[in-house]
Design a protein around this motif. Sequence first.
Motif, mmCIF file in Angstrom:
data_model
loop_
_atom_site.group_PDB
_atom_site.id
_atom_site.type_symbol
_atom_site.label_atom_id
_atom_site.label_comp_id
_atom_site.label_asym_id
_atom_site.label_seq_id
_atom_site.Cartn_x
_atom_site.Cartn_y
_atom_site.Cartn_z
ATOM 1 N N ARG A 138 -22.261 -39.356 -17.471
ATOM 2 C CA ARG A 138 -21.041 -40.167 -17.468
ATOM 3 C C ARG A 138 -20.982 -40.967 -18.760
ATOM 4 N NH1 ARG A 138 -16.995 -41.502 -14.335
ATOM 5 N NH2 ARG A 138 -15.971 -43.521 -14.574
ATOM 6 N N PHE A 139 -19.921 -40.715 -19.545
ATOM 7 C CA PHE A 139 -19.732 -41.416 -20.816
ATOM 8 C C PHE A 139 -18.941 -42.702 -20.602
ATOM 9 C CE2 PHE A 139 -21.198 -37.496 -22.477
ATOM 10 C CZ PHE A 139 -21.578 -37.709 -23.789
ATOM 11 N N CYS A 140 -19.193 -43.649 -21.463
ATOM 12 C CA CYS A 140 -18.457 -44.916 -21.400
ATOM 13 C C CYS A 140 -17.024 -44.743 -21.883
ATOM 14 C CB CYS A 140 -19.174 -45.981 -22.242
ATOM 15 S SG CYS A 140 -20.823 -46.409 -21.642
ATOM 16 N N GLN A 141 -16.821 -43.778 -22.787
ATOM 17 C CA GLN A 141 -15.478 -43.526 -23.310
ATOM 18 C C GLN A 141 -15.128 -42.044 -23.127
ATOM 19 O OE1 GLN A 141 -15.084 -44.786 -27.381
ATOM 20 N NE2 GLN A 141 -15.832 -46.858 -26.975
ATOM 21 N N ARG A 142 -13.929 -41.794 -22.635
ATOM 22 C CA ARG A 142 -13.481 -40.424 -22.420
ATOM 23 C C ARG A 142 -13.370 -39.680 -23.745
ATOM 24 N NH1 ARG A 142 -8.345 -40.461 -18.959
ATOM 25 N NH2 ARG A 142 -9.828 -41.733 -17.778
ATOM 26 N N ARG A 143 -12.994 -40.389 -24.779
ATOM 27 C CA ARG A 143 -12.848 -39.759 -26.093
ATOM 28 C C ARG A 143 -14.164 -39.151 -26.555
ATOM 29 N NH1 ARG A 143 -14.174 -41.840 -30.936
ATOM 30 N NH2 ARG A 143 -14.526 -43.874 -29.970
ATOM 31 N N ARG A 144 -15.267 -39.854 -26.319
ATOM 32 C CA ARG A 144 -16.578 -39.359 -26.736
ATOM 33 C C ARG A 144 -17.005 -38.147 -25.879
ATOM 34 N NH1 ARG A 144 -18.799 -39.837 -31.187
ATOM 35 N NH2 ARG A 144 -20.920 -40.278 -30.428
ATOM 36 N N LYS A 145 -16.671 -38.202 -24.599
ATOM 37 C CA LYS A 145 -16.956 -37.053 -23.737
ATOM 38 C C LYS A 145 -16.216 -35.820 -24.232
ATOM 39 C CE LYS A 145 -14.400 -35.944 -20.573
ATOM 40 N NZ LYS A 145 -13.331 -34.990 -20.234
ATOM 41 N N ASP A 146 -14.940 -35.982 -24.566
ATOM 42 C CA ASP A 146 -14.143 -34.856 -25.059
ATOM 43 C C ASP A 146 -14.742 -34.288 -26.350
ATOM 44 O OD1 ASP A 146 -12.364 -35.121 -22.961
ATOM 45 O OD2 ASP A 146 -10.945 -36.352 -24.081
ATOM 46 N N GLN A 147 -15.246 -35.154 -27.201
ATOM 47 C CA GLN A 147 -15.825 -34.708 -28.466
ATOM 48 C C GLN A 147 -17.082 -33.868 -28.237
ATOM 49 O OE1 GLN A 147 -16.372 -38.385 -30.608
ATOM 50 N NE2 GLN A 147 -14.230 -38.476 -31.288
ATOM 51 N N LEU A 148 -17.905 -34.265 -27.265
ATOM 52 C CA LEU A 148 -19.102 -33.485 -26.961
ATOM 53 C C LEU A 148 -18.728 -32.114 -26.401
ATOM 54 C CD1 LEU A 148 -22.076 -32.935 -26.590
ATOM 55 C CD2 LEU A 148 -22.011 -34.249 -24.458
ATOM 56 N N VAL A 149 -17.782 -32.073 -25.485
ATOM 57 C CA VAL A 149 -17.369 -30.787 -24.900
ATOM 58 C C VAL A 149 -16.824 -29.863 -25.989
ATOM 59 C CG1 VAL A 149 -15.735 -29.685 -23.329
ATOM 60 C CG2 VAL A 149 -16.930 -31.753 -22.611
ATOM 61 N N THR A 150 -16.018 -30.409 -26.889
ATOM 62 C CA THR A 150 -15.459 -29.610 -27.985
ATOM 63 C C THR A 150 -16.559 -29.068 -28.887
ATOM 64 O OG1 THR A 150 -13.402 -30.909 -27.972
ATOM 65 C CG2 THR A 150 -13.898 -29.652 -29.963
ATOM 66 N N ALA A 151 -17.539 -29.921 -29.209
ATOM 67 C CA ALA A 151 -18.645 -29.497 -30.067
ATOM 68 C C ALA A 151 -19.480 -28.414 -29.400
ATOM 69 C CB ALA A 151 -19.524 -30.706 -30.416
ATOM 70 N N ALA A 152 -19.704 -28.553 -28.092
ATOM 71 C CA ALA A 152 -20.507 -27.571 -27.362
ATOM 72 C C ALA A 152 -19.783 -26.228 -27.275
ATOM 73 C CB ALA A 152 -20.822 -28.093 -25.971
ATOM 74 N N ARG A 153 -18.481 -26.252 -27.111
ATOM 75 C CA ARG A 153 -17.719 -25.004 -27.037
ATOM 76 C C ARG A 153 -17.705 -24.283 -28.377
ATOM 77 N NH1 ARG A 153 -12.671 -27.239 -23.311
ATOM 78 N NH2 ARG A 153 -13.811 -27.148 -21.319
ATOM 79 N N ALA A 154 -17.739 -25.053 -29.447
ATOM 80 C CA ALA A 154 -17.756 -24.438 -30.774
ATOM 81 C C ALA A 154 -19.112 -23.799 -31.062
ATOM 82 C CB ALA A 154 -17.430 -25.489 -31.835
ATOM 83 N N ARG A 155 -20.160 -24.316 -30.407
ATOM 84 C CA ARG A 155 -21.519 -23.771 -30.595
ATOM 85 C C ARG A 155 -21.858 -22.869 -29.401
ATOM 86 N NH1 ARG A 155 -25.988 -21.846 -30.390
ATOM 87 N NH2 ARG A 155 -27.849 -22.564 -31.500
ATOM 88 N N ARG A 156 -21.514 -21.609 -29.500
ATOM 89 C CA ARG A 156 -21.744 -20.678 -28.395
ATOM 90 C C ARG A 156 -23.209 -20.224 -28.376
ATOM 91 N NH1 ARG A 156 -17.045 -18.968 -26.115
ATOM 92 N NH2 ARG A 156 -15.115 -19.399 -27.257
ATOM 93 N N GLY A 157 -23.646 -19.770 -27.203
ATOM 94 C CA GLY A 157 -24.998 -19.240 -27.096
ATOM 95 C C GLY A 157 -26.066 -20.297 -26.985
ATOM 96 N N LEU A 158 -25.736 -21.470 -26.479
ATOM 97 C CA LEU A 158 -26.706 -22.549 -26.311
ATOM 98 C C LEU A 158 -27.720 -22.165 -25.233
ATOM 99 C CD1 LEU A 158 -27.177 -25.491 -27.356
ATOM 100 C CD2 LEU A 158 -25.920 -26.265 -25.347
ATOM 101 N N THR A 159 -29.008 -22.403 -25.513
ATOM 102 C CA THR A 159 -30.056 -22.053 -24.551
ATOM 103 C C THR A 159 -31.002 -23.229 -24.320
ATOM 104 O OG1 THR A 159 -31.677 -21.254 -26.160
ATOM 105 C CG2 THR A 159 -29.992 -19.677 -25.410
#
Length: 231
Positions: A138-159
């Motif tokens: 749970r993030f304190c700010q929704r904006r920061r949560k959205d940024q992490l999700v976007t970064a993770a989607r751009a980096r495919r194949g995470l293990t």
Amino acid sequence: MQSGLDQANAGIANLEGKFALIEDRLENFDVRLTLTEDKVDRLPGIEENLKQLQTEFATLKANENDRDQFCRLNNVEISGVPQKDSENLVSILNAICVKVGFGLLDTDVDSIHRVRRFPVSVSNGNRADPRPPAIVVRFCQRRRKDQLVTAARARRGLTSADAGLPGPAVPIYVNEHLTAVNKVLLRRARDRKAELNFNYLWVKQCKIYMRKSDSSKVYVITNEADLKKLK
């Protein structure tokens, strides 16, 4: 002669008794028929009330799901991370953030914990989900949560190896934290996407979107009825 008359009178009395019994039965049948007709007359009203109650119940369930989803708007769900004794979830999160190029701040995280998975539905009942419990951040700010999700989607194949975890490398997924109802809806949307040859299906801020092509309309999927409307 008298004996024959007595027999005749007895026979008449017997017949009268039987007729009286038949009349009573006919009267009872008439009463039951009247009650049945009254119930039949009330059926349309009962059916209408039932439909109204079903509609109200569906609305209440939808509202409850919306409230539950709203409470998760600041959450990220990390799936696939193997569970170990004495694990440090913050360290795991930090390693994932480093790998996807997201600079996690000390002030970003409000809470982090594992959540149990619901039983998996199978043809002969439910069974335990073999996957490890997901990690919810749970993030304190929704904006920061959205940024992490976007970064993770751009980096495919995470293990799991990317998170510095020992053992065989297994896929890790960083997604929006959907309710159980919306997770089922997302699975149905994937099936519908394949069925109709849609090119795009995505989740943004816990809402499900579909699009057939780059130039076509974007659909917001909020329930099963939305999926049935797609062509």
